[in-house]
Design an enzyme around this catalytic site. Structure first.
Site, PDB file in Angstrom:
ATOM      1  N   PHE A 175      67.802  16.181  72.735  1.00 53.54           N
ATOM      2  CA  PHE A 175      68.756  15.848  71.686  1.00 53.54           C
ATOM      3  C   PHE A 175      70.167  16.227  72.126  1.00 53.54           C
ATOM      4  CE2 PHE A 175      67.327  20.171  70.964  1.00 53.54           C
ATOM      5  CZ  PHE A 175      68.484  20.859  70.626  1.00 53.54           C
ATOM      6  N   CYS A 176      71.147  15.602  71.494  1.00 53.84           N
ATOM      7  CA  CYS A 176      72.554  15.895  71.743  1.00 53.84           C
ATOM      8  C   CYS A 176      73.320  15.583  70.460  1.00 53.84           C
ATOM      9  CB  CYS A 176      73.091  15.108  72.931  1.00 53.84           C
ATOM     10  SG  CYS A 176      72.914  13.313  72.781  1.00 53.84           S
ATOM     11  N   THR A 177      74.630  15.620  70.506  1.00 52.94           N
ATOM     12  CA  THR A 177      75.433  15.498  69.287  1.00 52.94           C
ATOM     13  C   THR A 177      75.229  14.167  68.581  1.00 52.94           C
ATOM     14  OG1 THR A 177      77.103  16.902  70.333  1.00 52.94           O
ATOM     15  CG2 THR A 177      77.741  15.748  68.314  1.00 52.94           C
TER      16      THR A 177
END
Length: 288
Positions: A175-177
């Site tokens: 996951f990331c922003t």
């Protein structure tokens, strides 16, 4: 006046990206839109803020290009303008991994919706990786997620090559922003031989927008790249501020530290504060 903040990206072949720069910048400025849009041969990536009308007009303009007709975006709001000016930049990559053979237009991992995410990351057979940089992870992440301790996304391939074995980790969830880094990271990991690679569709921001706090596995706040600094569930503005010396997000406790001096240093950069740097910071502070 409350501003609409819109973030968007799309990996798509844009061989004429350089030709789009001037007209896109002019259109945004005409509609009093501010922020940053990155253009590259591999696609587009941007965060912009303006009135409701200004945002709608720019999005319609972008979608008038058939290649961007299905461009999706995410919205939040800011009580103060989060950007000072409009920039349209030409880049080699819209998010820099530094591995030329990785192309999300050809191959990416399996998208997982926010509603499906909790079940996936609670599976003990799934390795959960936060692909963001250390200063982002410091203020919030998902429960039990692995922190690669990277200072830039360019370091992620080395982290994978030195610490993760595709024969050991059969299932990986990342996951990331907003989702863009994971598109590239998942493409890279598939090329490295990882069998099952998943990534959170829409990123942390979509998760915080759609999942209620009582159902959430998110802990802390999410760093964002504008003057809001961080957001929480419902994309409400968080409690963090920015150290003006190093750019690290800081909370109330950090500001009570003896190593914190407004505009000069914080607990994260105090040790690197030389007398010369202190003098420069003091001079800059006095000019403000």
């Amino acid at each position: 006046m409350t501003q609409v903040v819109a973030t968007f990206y799309k990996f798509v072949d844009l061989p004429d990206y350089q030709e789009k720069q001037a007209s896109l910048l002019n259109y945004c400025q005409t509609h009093q839109v501010k922020g940053t849009i990155l253009l590259a041969s591999e696609g587009i990536n941007g965060t912009i803020a303006a009135s409701r009308h200004g945002i709608d007009q720019v999005l319609l303009y972008l979608k008038s290009d058939p290649r961007l007709a299905d461009l999706t975006h995410r919205e939040s709001s800011a009580t103060e303008p989060p950007f000072e000016r409009m920039k349209v930049k030409l880049k080699e990559e819209i998010v820099t991994l530094g591995v030329s053979e990785v192309n999300p237009n050809e191959q990416v991992g399996t998208y997982v919706t926010p509603q499906e995410w909790n079940n996936l990351i609670e599976d003990p057979d799934v390795l959960v990786i936060d692909t963001r940089n250390s200063y982002e992870v410091d203020i919030g992440t998902f429960k039990n997620a692995m922190n690669p301790n990277t200072h830039s996304f360019r370091e992620f391939p080395d982290y994978v090559n030195h610490h993760l074995n595709p024969n050991q980790y059969k299932k990986v969830a990342m996951f990331c922003t907003g989702g863009i880094r994971c598109e590239k990271a998942s493409s890279f990991m598939l090329k490295q031989g990882f069998a099952e690679v998943y990534h959170l569709k829409g990123g942390i921001l979509k998760y915080l927008e759609e999942i209620t706090p009582d159902e959430s596995l998110w802990e802390g706040e999410c760093f964002v790249f504008d003057e809001r600094v961080a957001v929480t569930h419902g994309l409400a503005q968080g409690s963090h501020e920015m150290c003006l010396a190093c750019g690290h997000p800081i909370n109330d406790t950090d500001q009570t530290s003896p190593h914190y001096e407004d505009g000069i240093s914080c607990p994260y950069c105090y040790e690197s504060l030389t007398p010369e740097k202190y003098a420069r910071q003091q001079a800059r502070k006095q000019q403000q």
